[in-house]
Design a protein around this motif. Sequence first.
Motif, PDB file in Angstrom:
ATOM      1  N   VAL A  53      16.864  11.336 -23.655  1.00  0.00           N
ATOM      2  CA  VAL A  53      17.524  10.322 -23.455  1.00  0.00           C
ATOM      3  C   VAL A  53      16.837  10.528 -21.909  1.00  0.00           C
ATOM      4  O   VAL A  53      17.742  11.503 -20.962  1.00  0.00           O
ATOM      5  CB  VAL A  53      18.233   9.294 -23.734  1.00  0.00           C
ATOM      6  N   GLU A  54      15.978   9.910 -21.915  1.00  0.00           N
ATOM      7  CA  GLU A  54      15.766  10.597 -19.921  1.00  0.00           C
ATOM      8  C   GLU A  54      16.642   8.936 -19.218  1.00  0.00           C
ATOM      9  O   GLU A  54      16.779   8.051 -19.218  1.00  0.00           O
ATOM     10  CB  GLU A  54      14.371   9.575 -19.177  1.00  0.00           C
ATOM     11  N   ILE A  55      17.589   9.913 -18.048  1.00  0.00           N
ATOM     12  CA  ILE A  55      17.574   9.296 -17.033  1.00  0.00           C
ATOM     13  C   ILE A  55      17.976   8.802 -15.430  1.00  0.00           C
ATOM     14  O   ILE A  55      17.379   9.905 -15.420  1.00  0.00           O
ATOM     15  CB  ILE A  55      19.722   9.499 -16.615  1.00  0.00           C
ATOM     16  N   SER A  56      17.838   8.533 -15.203  1.00  0.00           N
ATOM     17  CA  SER A  56      17.207   8.004 -13.431  1.00  0.00           C
ATOM     18  C   SER A  56      18.108   7.280 -12.662  1.00  0.00           C
ATOM     19  O   SER A  56      18.804   6.568 -13.445  1.00  0.00           O
ATOM     20  CB  SER A  56      15.063   6.575 -13.340  1.00  0.00           C
ATOM     21  N   VAL A  57      18.225   7.243 -11.734  1.00  0.00           N
ATOM     22  CA  VAL A  57      19.099   6.660 -10.735  1.00  0.00           C
ATOM     23  C   VAL A  57      18.788   6.565  -9.384  1.00  0.00           C
ATOM     24  O   VAL A  57      17.901   6.755  -9.238  1.00  0.00           O
ATOM     25  CB  VAL A  57      20.254   8.236  -9.903  1.00  0.00           C
ATOM     26  N   CYS A  58      18.734   5.456  -9.564  1.00  0.00           N
ATOM     27  CA  CYS A  58      18.135   4.711  -8.220  1.00  0.00           C
ATOM     28  C   CYS A  58      19.851   3.523  -7.646  1.00  0.00           C
ATOM     29  O   CYS A  58      20.404   3.096  -8.790  1.00  0.00           O
ATOM     30  CB  CYS A  58      17.990   3.754  -8.862  1.00  0.00           C
ATOM     31  N   GLY A  59      19.990   4.092  -6.210  1.00  0.00           N
ATOM     32  CA  GLY A  59      21.680   3.767  -5.896  1.00  0.00           C
ATOM     33  C   GLY A  59      22.748   3.830  -6.781  1.00  0.00           C
ATOM     34  O   GLY A  59      22.894   5.286  -7.148  1.00  0.00           O
ATOM     35  N   PRO A  60      23.610   3.167  -7.229  1.00  0.00           N
ATOM     36  CA  PRO A  60      24.368   3.331  -7.869  1.00  0.00           C
ATOM     37  C   PRO A  60      24.440   3.034  -9.163  1.00  0.00           C
ATOM     38  O   PRO A  60      25.466   3.146 -10.242  1.00  0.00           O
ATOM     39  CB  PRO A  60      25.994   1.801  -6.825  1.00  0.00           C
ATOM     40  N   PHE A  61      23.104   3.372  -9.274  1.00  0.00           N
ATOM     41  CA  PHE A  61      22.540   2.565 -11.176  1.00  0.00           C
ATOM     42  C   PHE A  61      22.042   3.607 -11.139  1.00  0.00           C
ATOM     43  O   PHE A  61      21.279   4.485 -11.382  1.00  0.00           O
ATOM     44  CB  PHE A  61      21.781   1.591 -11.475  1.00  0.00           C
ATOM     45  N   ALA A  62      22.713   3.944 -12.875  1.00  0.00           N
ATOM     46  CA  ALA A  62      22.187   5.046 -13.952  1.00  0.00           C
ATOM     47  C   ALA A  62      20.988   4.144 -15.093  1.00  0.00           C
ATOM     48  O   ALA A  62      22.078   3.661 -15.699  1.00  0.00           O
ATOM     49  CB  ALA A  62      22.673   6.372 -14.171  1.00  0.00           C
ATOM     50  N   ILE A  63      20.110   4.909 -15.071  1.00  0.00           N
ATOM     51  CA  ILE A  63      19.005   3.824 -16.359  1.00  0.00           C
ATOM     52  C   ILE A  63      18.991   4.686 -17.147  1.00  0.00           C
ATOM     53  O   ILE A  63      18.187   5.662 -16.608  1.00  0.00           O
ATOM     54  CB  ILE A  63      17.709   3.620 -15.406  1.00  0.00           C
ATOM     55  N   HIS A  64      19.067   4.478 -17.832  1.00  0.00           N
ATOM     56  CA  HIS A  64      18.889   5.386 -19.857  1.00  0.00           C
ATOM     57  C   HIS A  64      17.295   4.722 -19.880  1.00  0.00           C
ATOM     58  O   HIS A  64      17.323   3.879 -20.424  1.00  0.00           O
ATOM     59  CB  HIS A  64      20.231   5.575 -20.118  1.00  0.00           C
TER      60      HIS A  64
END
Length: 64
Positions: A53-64
């Motif tokens: 599962v790839e995780i991308s961080v954008c500001g205060p959010f972690a997108i799975h």
Amino acid sequence: MEYRLLIDLDVVEMVERLPKRMRENLLTHLQRIRDFPSRYADYHEHDAIGRRVEISVCGPFAIH
């Protein structure tokens, strides 16, 4: 290959309540992930059955 993002309805509702600049930054980030997912992976985990599962961080959010 064309990718699609699947987003939970709770997330859509949360995004609608964000301040305009934060909402626009997050939507831009999601569009970039859709266009080239592996480029925006900051790290990865494995789910309960071993799928990556790839995780991308954008500001205060972690997108799975």
